[in-house]
Design an enzyme around this catalytic site. Structure first.
Site, PDB file in Angstrom:
ATOM      1  N   SER A 198      46.156  23.452  25.850  1.00 26.61           N
ATOM      2  CA  SER A 198      45.359  24.178  26.820  1.00 26.61           C
ATOM      3  C   SER A 198      46.140  24.358  28.126  1.00 26.61           C
ATOM      4  O   SER A 198      47.201  24.981  28.127  1.00 26.61           O
ATOM      5  CB  SER A 198      44.030  23.453  27.043  1.00 26.61           C
ATOM      6  OG  SER A 198      43.107  24.261  27.723  1.00 26.61           O
ATOM      7  N   ASP A 293      37.571  29.874  19.766  1.00 29.72           N
ATOM      8  CA  ASP A 293      38.117  29.442  21.046  1.00 29.72           C
ATOM      9  C   ASP A 293      38.218  30.635  21.989  1.00 29.72           C
ATOM     10  O   ASP A 293      38.814  31.658  21.627  1.00 29.72           O
ATOM     11  CB  ASP A 293      39.501  28.822  20.826  1.00 29.72           C
ATOM     12  CG  ASP A 293      40.148  28.296  22.098  1.00 29.72           C
ATOM     13  OD1 ASP A 293      39.576  28.451  23.194  1.00 29.72           O
ATOM     14  OD2 ASP A 293      41.252  27.725  22.001  1.00 29.72           O
ATOM     15  N   HIS A 323      38.447  24.831  20.368  1.00 31.98           N
ATOM     16  CA  HIS A 323      39.318  24.365  21.436  1.00 31.98           C
ATOM     17  C   HIS A 323      39.104  22.862  21.643  1.00 31.98           C
ATOM     18  O   HIS A 323      37.982  22.374  21.650  1.00 31.98           O
ATOM     19  CB  HIS A 323      38.971  25.122  22.724  1.00 31.98           C
ATOM     20  CG  HIS A 323      39.947  24.914  23.831  1.00 31.98           C
ATOM     21  ND1 HIS A 323      40.988  25.771  24.061  1.00 31.98           N
ATOM     22  CD2 HIS A 323      40.043  23.942  24.779  1.00 31.98           C
ATOM     23  CE1 HIS A 323      41.683  25.359  25.108  1.00 31.98           C
ATOM     24  NE2 HIS A 323      41.134  24.235  25.565  1.00 31.98           N
TER      25      HIS A 323
END
Length: 355
Positions: A198, A293, A323
């Site tokens: 991320s 996601d 995610h």
């Protein structure tokens, strides 16, 4: 007594979660509800069950009224989902000197690894606002043990106390430290990789770009797990999966407001790495995205842009996952299965660089 109960709460919640995940598949499906299908994909039962349990507790997303509350929420979630520390891994606390102060770090190595090995400098996710060494301890242990490498996890400075480009400055300093001290860390200067998930994937990609363009020792591999790569554009996946899949559209807006409140900075390729003028000659990239996601489409756009620029790329979408799944490996078998595939690819990529 209230303090004791409060301390025990994450342990009790974790035990309850594991009990639910240990139920027979038909019962887990009954609790999770009908299969969720969207954009030609079906959400994994483990992911759907986790989201259902999260919803029952009243939680939705990662943002909060303040950064402190958001960090406390992630710390609480980590205690719930973490099991016993993964065995067979030696962990040592480290301190990385920088011009802005020392950065806490942890060095992981498989217990039976005594010779030199590649080293992965790892940057944790959390929107540049939350997350720390503890939130990603299980993931780094898993990467070290099953990829057969050393991992240096870096606790960079967080926003809003330290806004863009503070996190990147720390990420670059940590990478330089690893290269300069490779022998002492059990590696070699030309065997250092970077990785992150991320926001950490964003930092890893930016480090790969900055070190390549500066003419220094560039990483041998960039491991980008569902990375944030473009703060300037909303793609289709931001709309499709805007709510209900752990990371929300609101979360992303909130994280960016903390890290880069000046919207002009969001066009800086050090933050929006997809906007870089030149992507040629960057290190081999392994880009992982998830079907459900909000960041899926920008991660896949970056993988394509790298490939178009001649960079060797392995792009892998896990169409049934969400995610953040790498942080919840101990909870569901599907998360661990995907992680085993990831470490296998990392190991192969590092081995192939010698050929």
């Amino acid at each position: 007594m209230p303090n004791v109960i409060e301390a025990l709460q994450p342990t009790l919640e974790g035990a309850a979660m594991r009990a639910v995940f240990a139920l027979p598949q038909p019962l887990r499906r009954l609790i999770a509800g009908r299969p969720i299908q969207l954009d030609g994909q079906e959400l994994a039962l483990d992911a759907q069950l986790l989201l259902k349990l999260q919803k029952l507790t009243g939680q939705n997303g990662l943002a909060a009224a303040t950064a402190e509350k958001a960090r406390a929420g992630m710390a609480h979630a980590t205690k719930i989902t973490s099991g016993a520390p993964l065995p067979g891994v030696v962990v040592a606390e480290r301190s990385i000197p920088t011009g802005d102060g020392a950065l806490p770090a942890r060095l992981y190595r498989p217990k039976d690894l005594t010779e030199t090995s590649p080293l992965l400098v790892y940057y944790h996710g959390g929107g540049w606002v939350i997350g720390d060494l503890d939130s990603h301890d299980d993931l780094c242990r898993f990467l070290a043990k099953h990829a057969g490498i050393r991992v240096l996890s870096v606790d960079y400075r967080l926003a809003p106390e330290h806004q863009f480009p503070a996190a990147l400055d720390d990420a670059l300093a940590a990478y330089s430290y690893a290269v300069d001290n490779a022998a002492e860390l059990g590696s070699a200067g030309d065997a250092i990789a970077v990785g992150g998930d991320s926001a950490g994937g964003n930092l890893a990609a930016a480090v790969a770009q900055q070190t390549t363009r500066s003419g220094g020792q560039k990483p041998v591999l960039q491991l980008l797990l569902y990375p944030a790569v473009d703060a300037t554009q909303r793609r289709r996946s931001r709309e499709l999966f805007s709510d209900g899949f752990l990371l929300t559209d609101h979360d992303m807006d909130w994280f960016l407001a903390q890290y880069s409140p000046d919207e002009a900075h969001r066009h800086d390729p050090r933050l929006s790495v997809l906007l870089a003028d030149d992507l040629a000659d960057l290190p081999t990239a392994y880009v992982v995205t998830c079907g459900f996601d909000p960041l899926r489409d920008e991660g896949e756009a970056y993988a394509k842009a790298l490939s178009d620029a001649g960079v060797p790329v392995v792009a892998r979408r896990f169409p049934d996952l969400i995610h953040g799944f790498t942080n919840i490996r101990p909870v569901g078998n599907r998360f661990e299965e995907a992680l085993f595939e990831i470490v296998g690819t990392v190991r192969a990529a590092l081995d192939l660089r010698k050929v």
